[in-house]
Design a protein around this motif. Structure first.
Motif, short mmCIF file in Angstrom:
data_model
loop_
_atom_site.label_atom_id
_atom_site.label_comp_id
_atom_site.label_asym_id
_atom_site.label_seq_id
_atom_site.Cartn_x
_atom_site.Cartn_y
_atom_site.Cartn_z
N VAL A 144 0.83 -1.22 0.00
CA VAL A 144 0.00 0.00 0.00
C VAL A 144 0.86 1.26 0.00
CG1 VAL A 144 -1.61 1.35 1.41
CG2 VAL A 144 -2.05 -1.05 0.99
N ILE A 145 1.86 1.33 0.87
CA ILE A 145 2.72 2.52 0.96
C ILE A 145 3.81 2.41 -0.10
CG2 ILE A 145 4.30 3.83 2.42
CD1 ILE A 145 2.80 2.69 4.82
N LEU A 146 3.87 3.42 -0.99
CA LEU A 146 4.88 3.40 -2.04
C LEU A 146 6.15 4.14 -1.61
CD1 LEU A 146 2.58 4.08 -5.12
CD2 LEU A 146 3.34 1.89 -4.21
N ALA A 147 5.99 5.32 -1.00
CA ALA A 147 7.16 6.11 -0.59
C ALA A 147 6.72 7.26 0.30
CB ALA A 147 7.88 6.66 -1.82
N PRO A 148 7.60 7.73 1.18
CA PRO A 148 7.27 8.95 1.93
C PRO A 148 7.43 10.16 1.00
CG PRO A 148 9.43 8.15 2.54
CD PRO A 148 8.85 7.14 1.61
N ASP A 189 -2.09 10.04 -12.57
CA ASP A 189 -2.68 10.53 -11.32
C ASP A 189 -2.15 9.65 -10.19
OD1 ASP A 189 -4.12 12.23 -12.92
OD2 ASP A 189 -5.99 11.11 -12.76
N TRP A 190 -2.06 10.22 -8.98
CA TRP A 190 -1.59 9.43 -7.84
C TRP A 190 -2.28 9.89 -6.57
CZ3 TRP A 190 1.68 12.09 -4.25
CH2 TRP A 190 2.13 13.34 -4.68
N LYS A 191 -2.09 9.15 -5.52
CA LYS A 191 -2.77 9.42 -4.26
C LYS A 191 -1.75 9.69 -3.16
CE LYS A 191 -6.76 7.37 -3.00
NZ LYS A 191 -7.69 6.33 -2.52
N LYS A 192 -2.05 10.71 -2.34
CA LYS A 192 -1.19 11.07 -1.22
C LYS A 192 -1.99 10.92 0.06
CE LYS A 192 0.15 15.33 -1.48
NZ LYS A 192 0.84 16.63 -1.55
N ALA A 193 -1.33 10.40 1.09
CA ALA A 193 -1.99 10.22 2.39
C ALA A 193 -1.25 11.01 3.45
CB ALA A 193 -2.02 8.74 2.76
N TYR A 194 -2.00 11.81 4.22
CA TYR A 194 -1.44 12.50 5.38
C TYR A 194 -1.83 11.69 6.60
CZ TYR A 194 -0.60 16.58 2.43
OH TYR A 194 -0.14 17.43 1.46
N VAL A 195 -0.84 11.15 7.30
CA VAL A 195 -1.07 10.28 8.45
C VAL A 195 -0.76 11.05 9.73
CG1 VAL A 195 -0.38 8.13 9.56
CG2 VAL A 195 -0.50 8.25 7.08
N SER A 196 -1.77 11.17 10.61
CA SER A 196 -1.59 11.81 11.92
C SER A 196 -1.27 10.72 12.94
CB SER A 196 -2.86 12.53 12.36
OG SER A 196 -3.19 13.53 11.45
N ARG A 202 -0.84 3.70 -3.02
CA ARG A 202 -1.51 3.16 -4.21
C ARG A 202 -2.82 3.90 -4.43
NH1 ARG A 202 -0.74 -2.94 -5.30
NH2 ARG A 202 -2.82 -2.61 -6.13
N THR A 203 -3.22 4.04 -5.68
CA THR A 203 -4.45 4.78 -6.00
C THR A 203 -5.70 4.05 -5.53
OG1 THR A 203 -4.41 3.82 -8.21
CG2 THR A 203 -3.50 6.03 -7.97
N ASP A 204 -5.62 2.74 -5.33
CA ASP A 204 -6.80 1.99 -4.87
C ASP A 204 -6.79 1.74 -3.36
OD1 ASP A 204 -4.68 0.24 -4.94
OD2 ASP A 204 -5.81 -1.43 -5.79
N ALA A 205 -5.86 2.38 -2.64
CA ALA A 205 -5.76 2.18 -1.19
C ALA A 205 -6.87 2.93 -0.46
CB ALA A 205 -4.40 2.66 -0.69
N THR A 206 -7.37 2.32 0.61
CA THR A 206 -8.40 2.96 1.42
C THR A 206 -7.78 3.47 2.73
OG1 THR A 206 -8.95 0.89 2.54
CG2 THR A 206 -10.16 1.39 0.52
N LYS A 207 -8.50 4.33 3.44
CA LYS A 207 -8.00 4.88 4.71
C LYS A 207 -7.68 3.78 5.73
CE LYS A 207 -10.03 9.50 4.57
NZ LYS A 207 -10.86 10.46 5.29
N PRO A 208 -8.58 2.79 5.94
CA PRO A 208 -8.24 1.73 6.90
C PRO A 208 -7.01 0.93 6.48
CG PRO A 208 -10.59 1.72 6.43
CD PRO A 208 -9.96 2.68 5.47
N GLU A 209 -6.84 0.69 5.18
CA GLU A 209 -5.65 -0.03 4.69
C GLU A 209 -4.39 0.78 4.96
OE1 GLU A 209 -6.75 -2.87 0.93
OE2 GLU A 209 -6.39 -0.77 0.52
N ILE A 210 -4.44 2.08 4.70
CA ILE A 210 -3.27 2.94 4.91
C ILE A 210 -2.91 2.97 6.39
CG2 ILE A 210 -2.41 5.31 4.76
CD1 ILE A 210 -4.30 5.60 2.26
#
Length: 102
Positions: free
Chosen positions: A13-17, A82-89, A38-46
């Motif tokens: 799921v995590i490609l890179a910081p 296109d790509w997806k970015k996740a901000y993790v608190s 990944r573009t198909d990743a969900t919040k719970p997966e991340i």
């Protein structure tokens, strides 16, 4: 899904910081870390993937879909993916140090 395939999926799921000036500013101000996922990743997966890989407790996950830029080379025009970015608190007291891994 079996437990093994679920864990394999989480490791993909995590490609890179995302280490940019903006990501560094957000990390200092809001205690958030940005990841390219990944573009198909969900919040719970991340959330599960970050907890599995970095052994930290995650408080919240925010995702952003980033549109690919249009680029030109002479007459030829193309478009980046296109790509997806996740901000993790992270929960208070938790920390991920990327420099320590080197």
């Amino acid at each position: 899904m079996s437990a093994l395939t679920t864990q394999e999926r989480l490791l993909q799921v995590i490609l890179a910081p995302q280490i940019t000036e903006k990501a560094t500013r957000i990390a200092d101000k809001n205690q958030q870390i940005a990841f390219r996922v990944r573009t198909d990743a969900t919040k719970p997966e991340i959330k599960a993937a970050v907890e599995l890989v970095f052994k930290v407790e995650v408080d919240a996950v925010t995702v952003v879909n980033v549109g690919g830029k249009v680029k030109r080379a002479g007459r030829t025009s193309g478009r980046r993916k296109d790509w997806k970015k996740a901000y993790v608190s992270l929960k208070p007291g938790q920390e991920i140090n990327f420099a320590a891994g080197e």
